[in-house]
Design a protein around this motif. Sequence first.
Motif, short mmCIF file in Angstrom:
data_model
loop_
_atom_site.label_atom_id
_atom_site.label_comp_id
_atom_site.label_asym_id
_atom_site.label_seq_id
_atom_site.Cartn_x
_atom_site.Cartn_y
_atom_site.Cartn_z
N THR A 1 0.87 -1.18 0.00
CA THR A 1 0.00 0.00 0.00
C THR A 1 0.90 1.22 0.00
N LEU A 2 0.77 2.06 -1.03
CA LEU A 2 1.67 3.20 -1.22
C LEU A 2 1.04 4.48 -0.69
N HIS A 3 1.84 5.26 0.00
CA HIS A 3 1.45 6.60 0.43
C HIS A 3 1.97 7.60 -0.60
N TYR A 4 1.10 8.54 -1.02
CA TYR A 4 1.50 9.51 -2.03
C TYR A 4 0.94 10.88 -1.72
N ARG A 5 1.51 11.89 -2.39
CA ARG A 5 1.00 13.26 -2.34
C ARG A 5 0.99 13.83 -3.75
N LEU A 6 -0.03 14.62 -4.05
CA LEU A 6 -0.10 15.40 -5.27
C LEU A 6 -0.27 16.86 -4.88
N ALA A 7 0.44 17.74 -5.56
CA ALA A 7 0.30 19.17 -5.30
C ALA A 7 0.56 19.93 -6.58
N GLY A 8 -0.20 21.02 -6.78
CA GLY A 8 0.05 21.89 -7.90
C GLY A 8 -0.91 21.69 -9.05
N ASN A 9 -0.57 22.33 -10.17
CA ASN A 9 -1.40 22.27 -11.37
C ASN A 9 -0.49 22.22 -12.59
N GLY A 10 -0.94 21.47 -13.58
CA GLY A 10 -0.16 21.37 -14.81
C GLY A 10 0.17 19.92 -15.11
N PRO A 11 1.10 19.70 -16.03
CA PRO A 11 1.50 18.33 -16.38
C PRO A 11 2.00 17.57 -15.15
N VAL A 12 1.75 16.27 -15.13
CA VAL A 12 2.16 15.45 -14.00
C VAL A 12 3.68 15.24 -14.03
N LEU A 13 4.32 15.56 -12.90
CA LEU A 13 5.76 15.38 -12.72
C LEU A 13 5.96 14.56 -11.45
N LEU A 14 6.47 13.34 -11.58
CA LEU A 14 6.75 12.50 -10.43
C LEU A 14 8.20 12.64 -10.03
N LEU A 15 8.43 12.88 -8.74
CA LEU A 15 9.78 12.94 -8.18
C LEU A 15 10.05 11.63 -7.43
N SER A 16 11.11 10.93 -7.82
CA SER A 16 11.48 9.68 -7.15
C SER A 16 12.83 9.88 -6.49
N GLN A 17 12.86 9.72 -5.16
CA GLN A 17 14.00 10.14 -4.39
C GLN A 17 15.09 9.08 -4.29
N THR B 1 1.76 19.41 -11.76
CA THR B 1 1.14 18.60 -10.72
C THR B 1 2.21 17.64 -10.23
N VAL B 2 2.73 17.90 -9.04
CA VAL B 2 3.91 17.17 -8.55
C VAL B 2 3.45 15.98 -7.71
N VAL B 3 3.97 14.81 -8.07
CA VAL B 3 3.68 13.57 -7.34
C VAL B 3 4.92 13.19 -6.54
N THR B 4 4.74 13.02 -5.24
CA THR B 4 5.80 12.47 -4.39
C THR B 4 5.21 11.28 -3.63
N TYR B 5 6.08 10.38 -3.21
CA TYR B 5 5.56 9.16 -2.57
C TYR B 5 6.64 8.52 -1.72
N ASP B 6 6.19 7.62 -0.84
CA ASP B 6 7.10 6.76 -0.09
C ASP B 6 7.22 5.46 -0.88
N ARG B 7 8.45 5.07 -1.23
CA ARG B 7 8.61 3.77 -1.88
C ARG B 7 8.08 2.66 -0.97
N ARG B 8 7.65 1.57 -1.58
CA ARG B 8 7.16 0.46 -0.78
C ARG B 8 8.21 0.04 0.25
N GLY B 9 7.76 -0.12 1.50
CA GLY B 9 8.67 -0.49 2.58
C GLY B 9 9.22 0.68 3.36
N LEU B 10 9.05 1.92 2.85
CA LEU B 10 9.53 3.11 3.53
C LEU B 10 8.37 3.86 4.18
#
Length: 306
Positions: A29-45, A66-75
């Motif tokens: 089960t993944l935790h994610y956040r979306l913020a902003g407006n515009g094309p989807v941009l995912l940041l993977s840390q 539209t910025v997508v950030t998330y916790d990788r599985r297990g984090l």
Amino acid sequence: MTTTTGSMTTTAGSGTTATEGTLDVPGATLHYRLAGNGPVLLLSQSGEGDADRTVDLVPHLTDTFTVVTYDRRGLSRSTLDDPARPVTMADHADDVAALLAEAARIAGEDGTVGGAPEPALMAGFSMGAAIGLQVLARHPGVLGTLVAHEPVLPNLLPPPDRAEHIAELLAVRAAHAAGGAAAAFPAIARHLGIDPRHDATEEGLTPQPMTPRRLANFDFFIGTEFTAVTTDGLGPAELAAAARHSGTRVLPATGRTTRPDVHTYRCALALAELLGTEPVAFPGGHNGNTAFPRATARTLKALLGR
């Protein structure tokens, strides 16, 4: 089948809508956040980084993406159905594809009900860059542009350098097994050319203390995800073919102050050579996106044509 739960909030005074939720994917089960407006941009840390690691970078991007950030599985808040099951790079790539489909649905990027989402933008850093390259190979057409900043992908290197890179990662894992995080941190810093005491940063950054949750993330990253990296089979031939056939623009990237002998820096150079392009220079070193978030945001906007 994936399902999502989440809540909508509005950032006071900015007019930026933010969504936080969870996404059920096979095995996690993944935790994610979306913020902003515009094309989807995912940041993977990189490393143990979860969605919180980008707290200083995201606000400088939400006026454009539209910025997508998330916790990788297990984090952190992204939990595993079976903690004993190994996590693979393929798992991480499939997670990103599922997150991007969900982000497109929430952001309205897919246009019509049942339609395919527009190809997304992705900026991956170190581990995140290696995940992005996996997405390229496993999910062609999902990404329109991938910024791959110093990917931890030993298979990009010639055999002697590859063996050296893997040996360094195994040495970090051995140090961690013997002495925990306190023993592993100096080995990681040497491996990545990082000097936390002397490396420059922008002013006014949010403190990132070594909390129990962050220590647990380091334990998972070194104890589990290092194995995913060192045993992964994605190689140059498959990557080159995927880049040719996917239509994705791949931008290999390096840190301006990363030492040239750092293996992830050399992986970026090898990726650029493989694709017949030149690497893009980003502010700072291997962790420049957290040390120089404002400058990183400017660089991303320039690269992504925004």
